[in-house]
Structure formats: C-alpha cells, structure tokens
Scaffold this motif. Structure first.
Motif, PDB file in Angstrom:
ATOM      1  N   LEU A  23       0.834  -1.203   0.000  1.00  0.00           N
ATOM      2  CA  LEU A  23       0.000   0.000   0.000  1.00  0.00           C
ATOM      3  C   LEU A  23       0.872   1.257   0.000  1.00  0.00           C
ATOM      4  O   LEU A  23       0.590   2.219  -0.735  1.00  0.00           O
ATOM      5  N   ALA A  24       1.929   1.258   0.796  1.00  0.00           N
ATOM      6  CA  ALA A  24       2.828   2.424   0.849  1.00  0.00           C
ATOM      7  C   ALA A  24       3.419   2.699  -0.529  1.00  0.00           C
ATOM      8  O   ALA A  24       3.484   3.848  -0.976  1.00  0.00           O
ATOM      9  N   ARG A  25       3.846   1.644  -1.213  1.00  0.00           N
ATOM     10  CA  ARG A  25       4.449   1.838  -2.538  1.00  0.00           C
ATOM     11  C   ARG A  25       3.406   2.252  -3.570  1.00  0.00           C
ATOM     12  O   ARG A  25       3.690   3.037  -4.470  1.00  0.00           O
ATOM     13  N   ALA A  26       2.192   1.733  -3.440  1.00  0.00           N
ATOM     14  CA  ALA A  26       1.127   2.124  -4.375  1.00  0.00           C
ATOM     15  C   ALA A  26       0.751   3.595  -4.180  1.00  0.00           C
ATOM     16  O   ALA A  26       0.476   4.310  -5.149  1.00  0.00           O
ATOM     17  N   ILE A  27       0.750   4.058  -2.939  1.00  0.00           N
ATOM     18  CA  ILE A  27       0.482   5.481  -2.679  1.00  0.00           C
ATOM     19  C   ILE A  27       1.618   6.330  -3.243  1.00  0.00           C
ATOM     20  O   ILE A  27       1.387   7.342  -3.911  1.00  0.00           O
ATOM     21  N   ALA A  28       2.856   5.887  -2.998  1.00  0.00           N
ATOM     22  CA  ALA A  28       4.032   6.641  -3.465  1.00  0.00           C
ATOM     23  C   ALA A  28       4.047   6.764  -4.989  1.00  0.00           C
ATOM     24  O   ALA A  28       4.484   7.787  -5.529  1.00  0.00           O
ATOM     25  N   ARG A  29       3.569   5.729  -5.679  1.00  0.00           N
ATOM     26  CA  ARG A  29       3.524   5.795  -7.152  1.00  0.00           C
ATOM     27  C   ARG A  29       2.555   6.862  -7.637  1.00  0.00           C
ATOM     28  O   ARG A  29       2.670   7.350  -8.759  1.00  0.00           O
ATOM     29  N   ARG A  30       1.588   7.209  -6.788  1.00  0.00           N
ATOM     30  CA  ARG A  30       0.551   8.152  -7.197  1.00  0.00           C
ATOM     31  C   ARG A  30       0.803   9.572  -6.713  1.00  0.00           C
ATOM     32  O   ARG A  30       0.010  10.472  -7.004  1.00  0.00           O
ATOM     33  N   THR A  31       1.849   9.778  -5.906  1.00  0.00           N
ATOM     34  CA  THR A  31       2.102  11.105  -5.371  1.00  0.00           C
ATOM     35  C   THR A  31       3.549  11.510  -5.641  1.00  0.00           C
ATOM     36  O   THR A  31       4.467  10.734  -5.375  1.00  0.00           O
ATOM     37  N   PRO A  32       3.784  12.717  -6.134  1.00  0.00           N
ATOM     38  CA  PRO A  32       5.140  13.146  -6.440  1.00  0.00           C
ATOM     39  C   PRO A  32       5.987  13.403  -5.196  1.00  0.00           C
ATOM     40  O   PRO A  32       7.193  13.222  -5.211  1.00  0.00           O
ATOM     41  N   ALA A  33       5.354  13.804  -4.079  1.00  0.00           N
ATOM     42  CA  ALA A  33       6.134  14.184  -2.893  1.00  0.00           C
ATOM     43  C   ALA A  33       6.646  12.944  -2.162  1.00  0.00           C
ATOM     44  O   ALA A  33       5.886  12.054  -1.802  1.00  0.00           O
ATOM     45  N   ALA A  34       7.963  12.941  -1.903  1.00  0.00           N
ATOM     46  CA  ALA A  34       8.576  11.783  -1.239  1.00  0.00           C
ATOM     47  C   ALA A  34       8.041  11.604   0.176  1.00  0.00           C
ATOM     48  O   ALA A  34       7.996  10.491   0.696  1.00  0.00           O
ATOM     49  N   ALA A  35       7.639  12.702   0.822  1.00  0.00           N
ATOM     50  CA  ALA A  35       7.171  12.631   2.212  1.00  0.00           C
ATOM     51  C   ALA A  35       5.665  12.399   2.315  1.00  0.00           C
ATOM     52  O   ALA A  35       5.085  12.496   3.389  1.00  0.00           O
ATOM     53  N   ALA A  36       5.027  12.062   1.182  1.00  0.00           N
ATOM     54  CA  ALA A  36       3.557  11.939   1.193  1.00  0.00           C
ATOM     55  C   ALA A  36       3.088  10.759   2.019  1.00  0.00           C
ATOM     56  O   ALA A  36       1.972  10.742   2.517  1.00  0.00           O
ATOM     57  N   VAL A  37       3.938   9.742   2.166  1.00  0.00           N
ATOM     58  CA  VAL A  37       3.539   8.596   2.976  1.00  0.00           C
ATOM     59  C   VAL A  37       4.657   8.230   3.944  1.00  0.00           C
ATOM     60  O   VAL A  37       5.807   8.070   3.554  1.00  0.00           O
ATOM     61  N   ASN A  38       4.290   8.166   5.216  1.00  0.00           N
ATOM     62  CA  ASN A  38       5.216   7.748   6.264  1.00  0.00           C
ATOM     63  C   ASN A  38       4.721   6.436   6.859  1.00  0.00           C
ATOM     64  O   ASN A  38       3.536   6.110   6.756  1.00  0.00           O
ATOM     65  N   LEU A  39       5.641   5.725   7.511  1.00  0.00           N
ATOM     66  CA  LEU A  39       5.328   4.370   7.980  1.00  0.00           C
ATOM     67  C   LEU A  39       5.616   4.186   9.456  1.00  0.00           C
ATOM     68  O   LEU A  39       6.632   4.669   9.965  1.00  0.00           O
ATOM     69  N   ASP A  40       4.721   3.490  10.116  1.00  0.00           N
ATOM     70  CA  ASP A  40       4.984   3.032  11.477  1.00  0.00           C
ATOM     71  C   ASP A  40       4.273   1.683  11.634  1.00  0.00           C
ATOM     72  O   ASP A  40       3.483   1.283  10.765  1.00  0.00           O
ATOM     73  N   PHE A  41       4.571   1.002  12.725  1.00  0.00           N
ATOM     74  CA  PHE A  41       3.954  -0.307  12.966  1.00  0.00           C
ATOM     75  C   PHE A  41       3.553  -0.450  14.420  1.00  0.00           C
ATOM     76  O   PHE A  41       4.164   0.145  15.310  1.00  0.00           O
ATOM     77  N   ILE A  42       2.532  -1.247  14.611  1.00  0.00           N
ATOM     78  CA  ILE A  42       2.080  -1.604  15.956  1.00  0.00           C
ATOM     79  C   ILE A  42       1.849  -3.110  15.918  1.00  0.00           C
ATOM     80  O   ILE A  42       1.495  -3.649  14.866  1.00  0.00           O
TER      81      ILE A  42
END
Ligand code: PRP
Length: 190
Positions: free
Chosen positions: A57-76
């Motif tokens: 999902l993170a990579r699919a979002i990144a493919r659709r947005t030019p800004a590198a900071a558009a998606v950040n990741l964390d885990f629980i």
C-alpha cells in the motif's frame, strides 16, 4: 491453483490471487490519495498480518504522489488469535507505535477484520492520541461474526466466511509468505 513453493496439500483453494490482491491494494491507494488532499499520511501497519499489505500500500500510494514525504510508515503489534484459528477475544499490545501521532493524518492498516475486537481496540488507542484524522484500511472484511461495530474507511476484498491464510495471514505462524490468499482444508482444524 496457482503454484508456489510453499504450496502443499493443506491448502484447499486460492481465494484471491496475487493479481486480485494487487488490484484491490491499488484501488485503496487511489482512494487514500484522493482523500489526503495533498497532506502526508502516516500508515500504521498492524503486525504481523498486515506486513505485506502495508508495504504494498505504501508503494502504491508513493507511485501516485510526487512528494517523497507523502507517505510515512509506522507499525504496531497486537495479538488475539495466538496459535488458534479462533480469536481468544482478548487483545494484547505487543509493540506500540514509535512515531508521534498527534496532529498526523493516521491510517490504520489491517489485514483482516473479523469479530472487530482488535480494530476497536486499535481505533480507541490511536484515536486517543489526538491525530488530525484517523482512518482505517482493511484488506479483507469478514463481517459475519462481528462482536463490536467498527468503521472501515477503505476495504479491499470481501472475505468468505472461512479461515484465510497467505499474504501475511497465518495459521500457527505458517503460510504468511504465500503471495496469494487461500483457504485451508477443514481437516487441519479437527
Ligand atoms: C489477526 C489479524 C487482525 C485480527 C483480526 O491478528 O491480523 O489483526 O486478528 O481479528 P478480529 O477482528 O477477530 O479481532 P492475530 O491476532 O492473528 O495476529 P497476527 O496479525 O500477528 O497474525
């Protein structure tokens, strides 16, 4: 059946193939980007089951947005099933988030919602940390045995009323690395 090195005779059938999963993930990514209004989102993946879904999902979002900071990741990390194919009904927090959630556009990323107790627990926990917004993305919605109502903002696939493994989902820690979602033979649970 799709062939895979991990395939064995405990698998009954493929419920959703890798292509169907990828299409669903890509659709959810498009919906998230549409709703994000050009603001960055923080994906909080729920381990272990949502590991692959979160990564894809993170990579699919990144493919659709030019800004590198558009998606950040964390885990629980939580657990409620242990080694059983039935939920214990008791959710335990194994690892908390490491990011500051206050003021962030948080998206909880779950592999499956079944009785809803895990998600209700997580939405309550994360919602209490003053995020700017909180949404939930679920790959598989299995609505037949809900014990609590939960709001799902993004849903990938409708899960059949059977135990599903693969693409992160396990039975006794097996099958997580299958690239597809599969049903298991009922004799395994006898
Ligand atoms: C599974 C799944 C969800 C939860 C859903 O996690 O990954 O987080 O159960 O179940 P519910 O809606 O009935 O509460 P599990 O406890 O098996 O841990 P895992 O993700 O590490 O496999």
């Amino acid at each position: 059946m799709e062939r895979h090195a991990s395939c064995d005779d405990t698998i009954e059938s493929v419920a959703f193939g890798a292509d169907e999963i990828a299409t669903a993930v890509d659709r959810i990514a498009a919906e998230i980007v549409r709703d994000a209004d050009d603001e960055p989102v923080l994906l909080v993946g729920v381990l272990k089951g949502a590991l692959f879904f979160t990564a894809d999902l993170a990579r699919a979002i990144a493919r659709r947005t030019p800004a590198a900071a558009a998606v950040n990741l964390d885990f629980i990390a939580i657990t409620s099933y242990g080694n059983s194919h039935r939920s214990s009904g008791e959710v335990r927090l194994l690892k908390d988030t490491s990011e500051q959630l206050e003021g962030r556009n948080v998206i909880l990323v779950e592999d499956i919602v079944d009785n809803g107790l895990t998600l209700a627990y997580l939405q309550n926990l994360v919602g209490g940390r003053a995020p700017k917004s909180l949404r939930t993305a679920v790959l598989l919605d299995k609505p037949y045995h809900r014990r609590v109502p939960v709001v799902l903002d993004y849903v990938g696939l409708q899960c059949p009323d059977t135990f599903i493994v693969g693409y992160g989902l396990d039975y006794q820690e097996r099958y997580r690395s299958l690239p597809y979602l599969a049903t298991l033979r009922a004799s395994l649970f006898e």
